[in-house]
Design an enzyme around this catalytic site. Sequence first.
Site, PDB file in Angstrom:
ATOM      1  N   CYS A 155       0.821  -1.209   0.000  1.00 44.45           N
ATOM      2  CA  CYS A 155       0.000   0.000   0.000  1.00 44.45           C
ATOM      3  C   CYS A 155       0.856   1.260   0.000  1.00 44.45           C
ATOM      4  CB  CYS A 155      -0.981   0.003   1.156  1.00 44.45           C
ATOM      5  SG  CYS A 155      -0.243  -0.384   2.717  1.00 44.45           S
ATOM      6  N   HIS A 163      18.515   0.505  -3.027  1.00 43.69           N
ATOM      7  CA  HIS A 163      17.133   0.889  -2.724  1.00 43.69           C
ATOM      8  C   HIS A 163      16.356  -0.323  -2.193  1.00 43.69           C
ATOM      9  CE1 HIS A 163      13.398   3.176  -3.078  1.00 43.69           C
ATOM     10  NE2 HIS A 163      12.869   2.031  -3.470  1.00 43.69           N
TER      11      HIS A 163
END
Lengths: 192, 443
Positions: free
Chosen positions: B50, B99
């Site tokens: 989400c 990342h």
Amino acid sequence: MTTDERAMGTFILPLLVALQAIPALIPGNEDRSEVLQGPLFGLHVSSLLFAYASFALAGVIGITYVLLFKEIKAKHLGFFYARLPSLQVLDSMNQRAIAVGWIFLTIGMIVGFIWTQQVRAYADPRVQAMSLQDPKIFVALVCWLVYSFEAFAARRLGWGGRKTAYLSALGFAIVLLNFVPISYFMTNSHNF
Amino acid sequence: MHLLLVGISHRTAPIELREKLDFQARGVESALRALTARQTTREAVILSTCNRAEIYVVCDDVERARQDLIAFLGEFHALDQATLVPHLEGAADLDAARHLFRVAAGLDSLVVGEPQILGQVKQAHGAAADVHTAGPFLNRLFHSSFAVGKRVRSETGLGSGAVSVSFAAVSLARKIFGDLKARSVLVIGAGEMGKLTALHMKSQGVDRVTIVSRSMAHAARTAEAIGGAQAASWEDLDTLLGASDIVITATGAAAPILTKARVEALMRPRRSRPLFIIDIALPRDVEGAAGEIEQVLLYNIGDLQATVRENLARRESEVVSAQQIVAEEIERFGAWLRSRGAIPTVVALRQRFEDIRRSELERLEPKLSGLSPEARGRVEEVTRLLVEKLLLLPTEQLKGLGDSDTVSAYSEALTRLFGLDEAERQPRGRVEQFRAGSRRRSD
């Protein structure tokens, strides 16, 4: 029976180190006098050692319980909150250690009593002097009363948590009293 | 081969856009299939939560793949590229790996150190493995990221301590009572807060949850909505309080419901059983002085928020050591990546040596035919071992080279020295030539 609790190791280890250090630093007495031969004396000493070890454990657990309780109560969640198991687990560990210790203390005292009856015949003055006035025996009896009360209070009066934790700490303070000052400084106790 | 990342996260895009880019709704697998069908990428994994939607791919041409990924995102989600592009972030090679490692460590999460993300990263890789879009490169990358997540969790305090009020309440309850299963929880107030807290307690394994409200019908409705909770009437409040271990108050009452005197009275028959009161109502439902009673542990919403703030601050202080772990693992992954750069050369070199060995054995065939099968086997083995031994050290050295410039310099040199590119183009021809030459010499 198990609580599967490993976090307590950190708190118990210093206790073990201290207990190991005592015999390591103090020279032992190699020759046992004749009075001390026989299985009853061995049983007496070993059950009392087990008892005191259990009480030491209960004492440490009791102190950590109080410290953790204080942290939660004061709403300052810090060192002990991050490291200790729950209050509930500490409480049940404490009560178990007390129960085990009490059983060994009782056995040790009964065996000790039977043994003194058997060795009365020896002329050794230390044997003759053994009575309730002997501080070691007296303190052991006090211990027994304290721990009996604690076990009774936990079962019948619904005592638990902080009260039993304090009692465990108090009981162990008395045990220590028996070990250190009495054994070394009070000559009228039974030292062999 | 290059690693490329294109995606959005809570840092770069508002929730409305993140919702539109959610892959979960239509299934990550179908997205992966659609992506690989475009044939601009060799491997692909889609991480969709989400808070982020990120695509990790392995490609040959970074710029082409980047353009195609942006086009894919737009087409798959039926979005205009112009609305998408300003919010996209991208990275290539080690920056992309870094990342992912930061994401898996929980360093890039909205709530730093939150525990779910590592599981979501694992799921993303699992889905790609299921549809065979994750190959050796991304398998290695993602397994390294799992290792980062695990190390950060076990070696730093980044994930420790509750960082939401309801989790703070539950972790406190656990610290007091241990296992919550056998404990009884009383929720006073059947409003939204009461309902949420009761639901949370249920989800944490509490069996006995009782809800009491001034209106019995309201309590019953809420209890039913939660499922498995009981409703009780306001008149029984004192009895219920006496029987509970954890009390949560969340009413809208203007004056305290639980005064110090009332709590004191109900504590007497409890003896030394502690009572944990969580007051999440505003204004407060429990008199602050009730917390002075021996076995009462009283926390109000402000106290819980304070512990949450403390935990967040503690997590912040762990960020540096988590970053250290990410750096270490990036170093390790980089070494693996560089060693991969040498692989084609290593393979070609081995092939070259093997070809020479085979051709020499073939050439000696007439002389060897007189030998026993056992002796011939030995000759075969000795030559094979010889080639292995000769290649062992150069192979290791090549794989262990520091940076990619050196790797390409060495590869270049080896290719020239051993004629690897020619061998690749026409291996048989070269071997024939070689054989012809040596035969001429022996004539």
